[in-house]
Design an enzyme around this catalytic site. Sequence first.
Site, PDB file in Angstrom:
ATOM      1  N   GLY A 270     -45.874  34.066   9.662  1.00  0.00           N
ATOM      2  CA  GLY A 270     -45.980  34.342  11.100  1.00  0.00           C
ATOM      3  C   GLY A 270     -44.841  33.618  11.796  1.00  0.00           C
ATOM      4  N   ARG A 307     -50.238  25.634  22.837  1.00  0.00           N
ATOM      5  CA  ARG A 307     -49.913  24.819  21.656  1.00  0.00           C
ATOM      6  C   ARG A 307     -49.727  23.330  21.954  1.00  0.00           C
ATOM      7  NH1 ARG A 307     -46.260  25.285  18.442  1.00  0.00           N
ATOM      8  NH2 ARG A 307     -47.509  25.240  16.547  1.00  0.00           N
ATOM      9  N   CYS A 337     -56.228  23.805  36.402  1.00  0.00           N
ATOM     10  CA  CYS A 337     -57.099  22.700  36.796  1.00  0.00           C
ATOM     11  C   CYS A 337     -57.646  21.997  35.571  1.00  0.00           C
ATOM     12  CB  CYS A 337     -58.226  23.208  37.691  1.00  0.00           C
ATOM     13  SG  CYS A 337     -57.841  22.869  39.388  1.00  0.00           S
TER      14      CYS A 337
HETATM   15  N1  LLP Z   1     -51.863  34.311   6.695  1.00  0.00           N
HETATM   16  C1  LLP Z   1     -53.069  33.909   7.090  1.00  0.00           C
HETATM   17  C2  LLP Z   1     -54.276  34.382   6.405  1.00  0.00           C
HETATM   18  C3  LLP Z   1     -53.173  33.028   8.184  1.00  0.00           C
HETATM   19  O1  LLP Z   1     -54.371  32.615   8.576  1.00  0.00           O
HETATM   20  C4  LLP Z   1     -52.003  32.606   8.855  1.00  0.00           C
HETATM   21  C5  LLP Z   1     -52.090  31.722   9.990  1.00  0.00           C
HETATM   22  C6  LLP Z   1     -50.765  33.084   8.409  1.00  0.00           C
HETATM   23  C7  LLP Z   1     -50.730  33.931   7.300  1.00  0.00           C
HETATM   24  C8  LLP Z   1     -49.446  32.741   9.066  1.00  0.00           C
HETATM   25  O2  LLP Z   1     -49.181  31.396   9.147  1.00  0.00           O
HETATM   26  P1  LLP Z   1     -47.745  30.907   9.683  1.00  0.00           P
HETATM   27  O3  LLP Z   1     -46.700  31.474   8.754  1.00  0.00           O
HETATM   28  O4  LLP Z   1     -47.587  31.446  11.052  1.00  0.00           O
HETATM   29  O5  LLP Z   1     -47.789  29.438   9.655  1.00  0.00           O
HETATM   30  N2  LLP Z   1     -52.137  28.900  16.080  1.00  0.00           N
HETATM   31  C9  LLP Z   1     -51.556  27.900  15.201  1.00  0.00           C
HETATM   32  C10 LLP Z   1     -51.284  28.433  13.821  1.00  0.00           C
HETATM   33  C11 LLP Z   1     -52.538  28.972  13.180  1.00  0.00           C
HETATM   34  C12 LLP Z   1     -52.239  29.758  12.014  1.00  0.00           C
HETATM   35  C13 LLP Z   1     -53.440  30.478  11.542  1.00  0.00           C
HETATM   36  N3  LLP Z   1     -53.184  31.244  10.398  1.00  0.00           N
HETATM   37  C14 LLP Z   1     -50.285  27.360  15.833  1.00  0.00           C
HETATM   38  O6  LLP Z   1     -49.922  27.812  16.909  1.00  0.00           O
HETATM   39  O7  LLP Z   1     -49.669  26.452  15.274  1.00  0.00           O
END
Ligand code: LLP
Length: 407
Positions: A270, A307, A337
Site C-alpha cells: 500500500g 495518522r 474540537c
Molecule cells: N495487505 C494487508 C492484508 C494489509 O492489511 C495491509 C495493511 C497491506 C497489505 C498494506 O500494508 P502497507 O504496504 O501499506 O504497509 N493505517 C495504517 C496502516 C495500516 C495498514 C493495514 N494493513 C497507517 O496509516 O500507517
Amino acid sequence: MSFQQPVTHIQGVSLLSIIEEFGSPVYVYDANKIIQQIQSLKNAFDGTDNTIKFAAKALTNVQVLKLMKQNGVGVDVVSFNEGKMAELAGFLPEDIMLTPSNVSRAELQAAVETGYQLNLDSIPAIETFGQLYGPTKKVAVRINPGVMAGGNYKISTGHSQSKFGIAIQQLPELLTIVDRYKININGLHVHTGSEITDVGVFMQVADILLSTANQFDQLEFIDFGGGFKVAYKENDRVTDIDLLGKSLVKKFNDFCLRYGKKLKLYLEPGKFLVSEAGYFLTTVTVVKPTPTITFIGVDSGLNHLIRPMMYDAYHHIMNISTTQAETATYNVVGNICETDTLGAERILPITKVGDILSFYNAGAYGFTMASNYNARVRPAEVLVENGKARLIRRRENLDDLLRTQIL
Ligand code: LLP
C-alpha cells in the site's frame, strides 16, 4: 522528493495553482511517482512470476485504481465494497483478492458468488466456507507467523497477540478442517505489518510460510503481503527493495522446485506505491503565539489526516507560499474540537495567514482514513497525470453530510 527544498510543482504543475483551482484543503497525487514505484518493485522482483496487488485501502479512489490497472498492477481489497470499487476501475472479479478480517457469512458468500479470490483469516471462517462450498470453490488462507514487526504496535499484524490470521501453531487444526470438507486451498498469505524496514524479517516470515506450504498440495500462489517502508523524513530508514526482491525471489524459486510446481508470487504494497506520491495541501487560518508555543492553525485536522494522532506518525510539512529564510518553531494544529496536532515543534519559515502548508507522504491512508467528524466535509482529491491536474473527487458539502440522515 526533497525534504529540504519544498516540492512546489508536480510534473510542471504548481501546487499553488492546484489549490487556487480546486480549493483548500486538497489531496494531490503524482501519477508519475506511483508509476515509478510500481516499476522499481517490478524490477526488484524480476526473475519469478510475480503480481503486485495494490492494497487498495491505502488509497481507494477509483481513478487511482484505474492507474494501477493500466500499469499492470492487481488489487487486494479488505471489504466487499472495496471490491466493487475495484470492479468499477475495470478489474475482473477473479483478479480481485479479498482479505477480510472477521468476515460475516453474508460477506463471505457475496465475495465467493461474485468470483473474488477470497483469503480467509480464521478457522471458523474456513469451516463456514467448507460447509457452504466443500471442494467446489477455491480459497486462500492468511497465516499469522507469530512475528512482531512493523513501525509501531498498532500497525503490527503478524505477532501472537494480533487478531489477524490463523496462528501458525493452529496448522494441525486448520488441516483437519480442510481435510474434513475437502477444501481446495489455492493460496497462502501473510501480512506481518506496515513499515517493516528489516529484510531479515521478511525472510524469516517467508521461511515460516514456505515450510507450511508443503502441507497444501493445490497451491497456485503465495502472497507475502505488503509493509515496505518508505521515507517520511530526511535519511529515514527504508526497506531495501532490491535486496528483498533478490533474496525472496531466490528463496521462492528454490521452494517451487521442491514443491514441484511453479507458483505465483504476490505482493500487497500500500504505502510503497502511493505514500510519497501524495501531498495534502492546507491553508493557514490562524497564527497564534502563546506564552509557551506558537501555533499555526490550518483549515483541516485529524478528520482529514489522522495518522499523526493515531500512530504518532511524522508527516513532513512545508510552507510552499514563501521563500523567506527566517524561520520559527511552530506546532501545526487543526480546526477540530480535539487536540489535533499535525506536527509538533516544526521549524518553518515565518508563516502568515493564507500561506499554504503541504503535508508529505499523504498518498497512503490519508484520504481513506478521513472522516466527517465535527460535521466537516472531506477534501477534494486531484490527480496529476501527463502534466495535467484533474479532479478525481469533488469536495463534499453540507448536503453530502445530511444525505443519509432522516430529517
Ligand atoms: N495487505 C494487508 C492484508 C494489509 O492489511 C495491509 C495493511 C497491506 C497489505 C498494506 O500494508 P502497507 O504496504 O501499506 O504497509 N493505517 C495504517 C496502516 C495500516 C495498514 C493495514 N494493513 C497507517 O496509516 O500507517
